[in-house]
Design an enzyme around this catalytic site. Structure first.
Site, mmCIF file in Angstrom:
data_model
loop_
_atom_site.group_PDB
_atom_site.id
_atom_site.type_symbol
_atom_site.label_atom_id
_atom_site.label_comp_id
_atom_site.label_asym_id
_atom_site.label_seq_id
_atom_site.Cartn_x
_atom_site.Cartn_y
_atom_site.Cartn_z
ATOM 1 N N GLY A 271 0.724 -0.753 -0.006
ATOM 2 C CA GLY A 271 0.036 -0.197 0.289
ATOM 3 C C GLY A 271 0.904 1.259 -0.105
ATOM 4 C CG MET A 273 8.227 2.117 2.984
ATOM 5 S SD MET A 273 8.498 1.555 3.830
ATOM 6 C CE MET A 273 9.218 1.414 5.116
ATOM 7 C CG ASN A 275 10.360 5.120 2.941
ATOM 8 O OD1 ASN A 275 10.406 4.451 3.242
ATOM 9 N ND2 ASN A 275 9.769 5.562 1.448
ATOM 10 C CD GLU A 308 2.625 3.587 4.853
ATOM 11 O OE1 GLU A 308 3.443 3.766 5.989
ATOM 12 O OE2 GLU A 308 1.810 2.802 4.536
ATOM 13 C CG HIS A 311 4.224 3.817 9.904
ATOM 14 N ND1 HIS A 311 4.753 2.968 11.213
ATOM 15 C CD2 HIS A 311 3.711 2.996 9.835
ATOM 16 C CE1 HIS A 311 4.231 1.710 10.739
ATOM 17 N NE2 HIS A 311 4.026 1.719 10.004
ATOM 18 C CD GLU A 330 3.593 -1.851 10.256
ATOM 19 O OE1 GLU A 330 2.813 -0.975 9.858
ATOM 20 O OE2 GLU A 330 4.793 -1.094 9.508
HETATM 21 N N1 B3K Z 1 5.591 -0.332 6.909
HETATM 22 C C1 B3K Z 1 5.295 -0.863 4.970
HETATM 23 C C2 B3K Z 1 4.959 -2.159 5.331
HETATM 24 C C3 B3K Z 1 6.272 -2.980 4.369
HETATM 25 C C4 B3K Z 1 6.168 -3.793 3.515
HETATM 26 C C5 B3K Z 1 7.520 -4.661 3.464
HETATM 27 N N2 B3K Z 1 7.405 -6.226 2.850
HETATM 28 C C6 B3K Z 1 3.473 -0.325 5.276
HETATM 29 C C7 B3K Z 1 3.251 0.326 6.578
HETATM 30 O O1 B3K Z 1 2.683 -0.354 6.803
HETATM 31 O O2 B3K Z 1 3.015 1.315 6.162
HETATM 32 ZN ZN ZN Z 2 2.331 0.302 8.338
#
Ligand code: B3K
Ligand code: ZN
Length: 883
Positions: A271, A273, A275, A308, A311, A330
């Site tokens: 969906g 990421m 970063n 996101e 996070h 998560e």
């Molecule tokens: N942290 C990423 C997911 C990464 C998946 C790696 N195969 C998206 C999320 O959960 O926000």
């Molecule tokens: Zn996540």
């Protein structure tokens, strides 16, 4: 690299965790970017753990090593070894600086992990995806989340081909170079693990907005997309701003850089990421406009943008010590997003949606060979553990903790958690510890929830004693399954409850042995295998409303009569439990049909819904959900020898009976009344009307197919937006209506240039029920727009077929299974992560009826024997087969 499925691949175990022997304090990365070849120079300042005497070993996969320099001296080939995805270097000391130069091949990277090309060679752009272990595809590094480093990143590229250069962190200069090239530098002041690194380079447009945090920091919000998509980013910008304000107000969390970039790509494995400072989104989770986006998708965009963004604290500022702790970020972030979405939209509807997802995706996972604890004890390929269990069940566990502490207690605990672990790589123990200590509570019993797989069953039995005016509720817990003989201790299970009179009024609660709270709802926590809860001053036998708001992720078994469920469906003020009573009653009605037993539940369900249908006070969206029985996957969970086509047929009959009870005239009238308000507004009443209109049309189609299809054809033609257009198209296609072909042609031409709209064109056809589906899927695979290389397209056709269309996929001749196996092999060679996710559709094959079970087994066995499967796919196939 690729282990055949029959051989167990090496497992990584939680119990083997050791702190890193080498850390990296600062990283300087210099990228020389090109589509076919890119070069990466990495300069790492190394720190050695004095307590460990280990050689310097760095992760690196598929890297072409060009040079290696340690403390200024180029190393001879005898001073390092690169084999088995590990680079071992001799002579490194604490404080050493290691420089490696490698070459990457972005355009050839079809796995979409590491540095890759999105779109075409001519017009596409470069981007990275590092979580979980993609950074090792970019440079040599201790690629594990407990190594936190400060990043300085310099990008160099041809200006005409790559006018936009982005990396995480604050901008630290940019300029021209010779030969039409340019550069840009980024410094991230917050140390981070390598999985949060990102860069983007190419021709992108942007929209931007100035934002000032509650703490007074000026932040530029920038959303980037290709020229044809930038006009569809405004909704996401609004959602981002709402998310940032909400996190300030609800958790006191502020953003911490001068700029926040968000980028949309059509080529992405999941969906989105998170970063640091440079979120990257699958376009389907970011772009939105009325003509091509449904209401459900709008809400999904808002939810993913929020997820996101959240996070940034739950994941980035406080990260995970190792990947076993994945749910620490998560589960917590899903919970935070759920609370946000509940505040932005309707809280009961959000709860219904989330629990429905849990039951559709997580319960079957937890009941089959892929079951694993929220904190798994071991894995072979970490990318296979981004599961519904880690995410959705993980969120349910946080919800229980939040409920146990109460609103203020949870907030204080979260403050403590963030403060104490800021800039650290934490564990679930750190999380529960911070929450518990702040509140003077021991939350460690909840760790058992993280350690065991399987959905607990909660039995509830009520006994009324008229002489003592006492009602005794006996709760018993049992968690089935589990591999081997591991002990399964009782779990703390919070049960929120209320008692209703037979007239539908709530009773004040007096729980024996406890000081009464005086309210009519309370939470009891089951901590033993079995406990009695005695309520006094109860004048007559009550009807209990249990597990209100779905207060624990369990399967509740309660000996309700159909009338009692109908009473709760009519009167419960907890929106979730009202819906839940309807679901339970519908499931009983389904069993009535299946077993040919007395149709009391069916009757009670239809009667109760007929009353609600005429009740003007009920919300349109809730009514739409009440009129929807549990899905085919959920119904299958109640069967032992599953025949998905029979389940489909019975569920259709069930809905037909409901439609007949409501009556064609009433359905048509309601449809017309709703259709009179057609618009594309996103306010709750407008969305609710569209939702109910779709449900009413679907029910009418089961009763008066020709009449409903005529309405659907008109709705399709006049629809002002995608929600109405797709609903109408779906009714036409699923009814196999004569108008379907023309509508499909029209849709195809109308949305030819819009990949996300085209995905829905594939998906709606892949969900044709029954025997028709497979041939349609085969035909669509030859469509010029079908590409195995694009994850969204694969998901829209093959994913929709194998996951959302049980009666189409599970053909008795096994042709659905063979098609999936063939495509998995082809897909695996391109993109192992996408192949492995698709392969989970084989989960649960052991519980199919004998003919399908044998057909599936033969196909899976053959697939398992296929040489050269990726570790991702091999692990899934191996697990599905062997447990
Ligand atoms: N942290 C990423 C997911 C990464 C998946 C790696 N195969 C998206 C999320 O959960 O926000
Ligand atoms: Zn996540």
């Amino acid at each position: 690299m690729h282990a055949p499925a029959q051989q167990p691949s090496a497992s990584i175990r939680l119990s083997d965790y050791r702190a890193p022997a080498w850390r990296v304090g600062t990283v300087e990365l210099d990228f020389d970017l090109g589509i076919d070849a890119s070069e990466v120079l990495a300069r790492l300042r190394l720190h050695r753990d004095p307590a460990q005497d280990a050689p310097l070993r760095l992760d690196g996969e598929n890297l072409q090593l060009l040079s290696i320099v340690l403390d200024g001296s180029r190393l001879p080939a005898t001073a390092y070894r690169y084999a088995g995805n590990v680079l071992e270097v001799d002579g490194a000391r604490d404080g050493s600086v290691l420089e490696t130069r490698v070459r990457l091949r972005p355009a050839a990277n079809t796995a979409l992990e590491g540095l890759y090309l999105s779109g075409s060679r001519e017009a596409g752009f470069l981007l990275t995806q590092c979580e979980a272990e993609g950074f090792r595809h970019i440079t040599f590094f201790p690629d594990r989340p407990d190594v936190l480093s400060s990043y300085t990143v310099t990008l160099r590229a041809d200006r005409a081909r790559f006018p936009v250069l982005l990396a995480g962190g604050n901008s630290d200069g940019a300029g021209e170079l010779e030969g039409g090239r340019h550069w840009a530098r980024f410094v991230d002041p917050h140390p981070k693990p390598s999985y949060l690194f990102a860069l983007v380079a190419g021709r992108l447009e942007r929209i931007e907005r100035d934002y000032v945090t509650a703490e007074g920091r000026a932040v530029q919000l920038k959303i980037w997309a290709e020229a044809d998509a930038i006009g569809r980013c405004h909704y996401a910008m609004d959602a981002l701003e709402r998310s940032m304000r909400w996190d300030e107000q609800t958790y006191g969390r502020n953003y911490d850089l001068d700029v926040f970039h968000v980028v949309a790509t059509h080529d992405f494995n999941m969906g989105a990421m998170e970063n640091k400072g440079l979120n990257i989104f699958n376009a389907k989770c970011l772009l939105a406009e009325p003509d091509s986006t449904t209401d459900d998708e709008y809400r999904h965009v808002e939810a993913v943008v929020a997820h996101e963004y959240f996070h940034n604290w739950s994941g980035n500022r406080v990260t995970c010590r190792d990947w076993f702790q994945l749910s620490l970020k998560e589960g917590l972030t899903v919970f935070r997003e759920q609370s946000f979405s509940a505040d932005m939209n309707s809280a009961p509807l959000k709860r219904i949606e989330d629990v429905a997802l849990l039951r559709r995706a997580q319960f079957p996972e937890d009941a089959g060979p892929l079951a694993h604890p929220v904190r798994p004890a071991q894995y072979s390929e970490i990318n296979n553990f981004y599961t519904a269990t880690v995410y959705e069940k993980g969120a349910e566990l946080v919800r229980m903790l939040a409920g146990a502490l109460g609103r203020d207690g949870f907030r204080c605990g979260m403050d403590r958690y963030f403060e104490r672990n800021d800039g650290r790589a934490a564990t679930l123990e750190d999380f529960l510890g911070a929450l518990g200590e702040t509140n003077g509570t021991d939350l460690t019993p909840y760790l058992a929830w993280y350690a065991q797989a399987g959905t607990p069953r909660l039995k509830a039995h009520g006994h009324y004693d008229p002489t003592r005016h006492a009602y005794t509720l006996t709760l018993t817990q049992h968690t089935p399954g589990g591999h081997g003989a591991e002990p399964r201790p009782p779990l703390p299970i919070p049960v929120k409850l209320a008692l209703f009179t037979r007239h539908g009024d709530m009773l004040p609660l007096h729980l024996d042995g406890q000081t009464s709270k005086g309210g009519n709802e309370l939470v009891v926590v089951l901590t033993q295998v079995e406990q009695n809860f005695v309520f006094t001053n109860v004048a007559a036998a009550p009807v209990p409303s249990l597990l209100r708001g779905f207060s624990a992720p369990v399967i509740l078994e309660c000996d309700y009569t159909p009338d009692e469920l109908a009473l709760l469906l009519a009167h419960d003020v907890d929106g979730f439990n009202r819906w839940e009573a309807g679901q339970q009653l519908a499931a009983r009605a389904y069993e009535d049909l299946r077993d040919g037993t007395t149709a009391t539940a069916l009757q009670a369900w239809c009667d109760a819904l007929a009353k609600l249908f005429d009740n003007a006070a009920i919300d349109d969206a809730l009514l739409a959900d009440l009129l929807t029985p549990p899905g085919e996957v959920e119904l299958a969970e109640r069967e032992t020898a599953i025949d998905p086509q029979r389940i489909h047929h019975l569920r259709q009959t069930l809905q037909q009976r409901l439609a007949a009870r409501l009556g064609a005239v009433a359905l048509r009238q309601r449809y017309m009344a709703l259709a009179a308000h057609t618009n594309t507004e996103l306010d709750a009443p407008s969305q609710a009307r569209r939702r109910l209109k779709r449900r009413v049309l679907e029910l009418l189609a089961l009763l008066d197919t020709a009449g409903a299809c005529a309405l659907a054809a008109t709705q399709y033609r006049d629809a002002p937006g995608m929600t109405d257009r797709l609903a109408a198209l779906s009714v036409l296609v699923r009814s196999d209506a004569p108008q379907a072909a023309a509508a499909l042609r029209d849709y195809r031409a109308r949305h030819a240039g819009n990949a996300l709209a085209l995905d829905k064109w594939f998906a709606v056809q892949a969900q044709l029920p029954g025997e028709l589906a497979l041939d349609r899927v085969r035909l669509l695979e030859h469509d010029a727009a079908f590409m195995l290389k694009n994850p969204n397209r694969v998901q829209s056709l093959l994913g929709a077929f194998v996951r959302n269309n049980p009666s189409g996929f599970h053909r008795v001749d096994g042709a659905g299974y063979r098609l999936l196996a063939e495509r998995l092999v082809a897909l695996d060679a391109l993109n192992p992560q996408v192949a492995a996710r698709l392969a989970t559709a084989f989960n649960g094959w052991q519980r199919l009826e004998p003919l399908r079970c044998e057909a599936a087994r033969a196909v899976i066995v053959e697939l398992a024997g296929h040489r050269g499967l990726s570790r991702n796919l091999a692990e899934i196939i191996g697990s599905v087969l062997n447990h």
